[in-house]
Design a protein around this motif. Structure first.
Motif, short mmCIF file in Angstrom:
data_model
loop_
_atom_site.label_atom_id
_atom_site.label_comp_id
_atom_site.label_asym_id
_atom_site.label_seq_id
_atom_site.Cartn_x
_atom_site.Cartn_y
_atom_site.Cartn_z
N PHE A 11 36.54 37.36 50.46
CA PHE A 11 37.60 37.75 49.54
C PHE A 11 38.96 37.79 50.24
O PHE A 11 39.82 38.61 49.90
N HIS A 12 39.14 36.90 51.20
CA HIS A 12 40.38 36.90 51.97
C HIS A 12 41.62 36.77 51.08
O HIS A 12 42.62 37.48 51.30
N ASP A 13 41.58 35.91 50.08
CA ASP A 13 42.77 35.69 49.26
C ASP A 13 43.22 36.98 48.56
O ASP A 13 44.42 37.28 48.51
N ALA A 25 39.44 48.08 43.51
CA ALA A 25 39.35 47.62 42.12
C ALA A 25 39.54 46.10 42.03
O ALA A 25 38.83 45.42 41.27
N ALA A 26 40.48 45.59 42.81
CA ALA A 26 40.73 44.14 42.80
C ALA A 26 39.55 43.38 43.36
O ALA A 26 39.19 42.30 42.87
N LEU A 27 38.92 43.92 44.38
CA LEU A 27 37.77 43.26 44.99
C LEU A 27 36.56 43.26 44.07
O LEU A 27 35.84 42.26 43.96
N VAL A 28 36.34 44.36 43.39
CA VAL A 28 35.24 44.42 42.43
C VAL A 28 35.47 43.41 41.31
O VAL A 28 34.55 42.68 40.90
N ALA A 29 36.70 43.34 40.82
CA ALA A 29 37.01 42.39 39.76
C ALA A 29 36.78 40.96 40.23
O ALA A 29 36.22 40.13 39.49
N ALA A 30 37.21 40.65 41.44
CA ALA A 30 37.02 39.30 41.99
C ALA A 30 35.54 38.99 42.16
O ALA A 30 35.09 37.87 41.89
N SER A 31 34.78 39.98 42.60
CA SER A 31 33.34 39.78 42.79
C SER A 31 32.66 39.49 41.46
O SER A 31 31.82 38.59 41.35
N ARG A 32 33.02 40.24 40.43
CA ARG A 32 32.39 40.06 39.12
C ARG A 32 32.81 38.77 38.45
O ARG A 32 32.06 38.20 37.65
N SER A 33 33.99 38.28 38.80
CA SER A 33 34.47 37.04 38.18
C SER A 33 33.74 35.81 38.72
O SER A 33 33.73 34.76 38.07
#
Length: 236
Positions: A184-186, A74-82
């Motif tokens: 998305f390392h961070d 979920a965090a990765l999808v959010a980061a990708s969309r941002s």
């Protein structure tokens, strides 16, 4: 054991290994069947027999399942969309034509297997996001390495990953290595508590593949040995 028996046994082993190696595929659709922790541990133990320069064993791997995997996804999808993550830099630009042709061929085969048109950017983006949920596999793996190490140690990490995939396949378990996690390392480091010197190299989905999924039935061509290897010194 006679010489003939030993030779037969060795050939049987060779054929078994060849069968496992050649049947491995990047699988992108999985059955909803969990993997036992002990089984995953056995696969990792096999992977750890990989060679490494001066035995430095540079690999680190984080294995996620259940709610831990879902929260990370979920965090990765959010980061990708941002749009805040660095742009992917998997290949140089310009990419030499011989490699670009293979990349384009892969894309055409891959998206055709999913019924996604080249012009359908929205559907392609949705499919790309499935990387972050490990394509529905029960287990996700994130591989990291000490950022201070040189390219030779990255080769060692690749050998570790290949060992892992072959060990899994020998047990009827499928995998898909995924470089899409690298930008998305961070986010990954924050969720998994990576040390400051670590950097995410890639991820991997692992589970029992769904053989009926069209995306898992698409064959990717390989170059012939005579096209990529130069044999020197052998008798004609």
């Amino acid at each position: 054991m006679t010489t003939n028996t030993r030779e037969w046994a060795q050939e049987a082993v060779a054929q078994c290994v060849a069968s496992v190696v050649r049947s491995r595929r990047a699988v992108r659709a999985f059955k909803q069947k969990p993997l036992d922790r002990k089984l995953v541990g056995e696969i990792l133990a096999d992977a750890a027999t990989a060679p490494s320069g001066a035995n430095v064993q540079p690999w680190r791997v984080y294995v996620v399942t259940g709610s831990a995997k879902e929260h990370l996804a979920a965090a990765l999808v959010a980061a990708s969309r941002s749009g805040t993550a660095p742009a992917p830099a998997h290949f140089p630009e310009p990419l030499p034509e011989v490699f670009r042709a293979r990349l384009q061929d892969f894309g055409a085969r891959y998206y055709a297997s999913l019924g996604i048109e080249r012009s359908d950017a929205e559907a392609r983006a949705r499919q790309s996001e499935r990387n972050f949920s490990f394509f529905g596999a029960p287990v996700g793996l994130l591989f990291s390495i000490d950022r201070r190490l040189k390219p030779h140690s990255w080769i060692d990490l690749g050998l570790f990953a290949q060992n892992l995939m072959i060990s899994a396949k020998a047990r009827g378990i499928d995998t898909c290595p995924q470089v899409s996690f690298a930008p998305f390392h961070d986010v990954i480091a924050s969720h998994l508590g990576m040390a400051p010197e670590e950097v995410t190299a890639f991820g991997m989905s692992m589970g029992y593949g769904d053989p009926d999924a069209p995306v898992n039935q698409t064959a990717m061509p390989r170059e012939r040995v005579q096209d990529f290897a130069r044999m020197v010194g052998f008798p004609e």
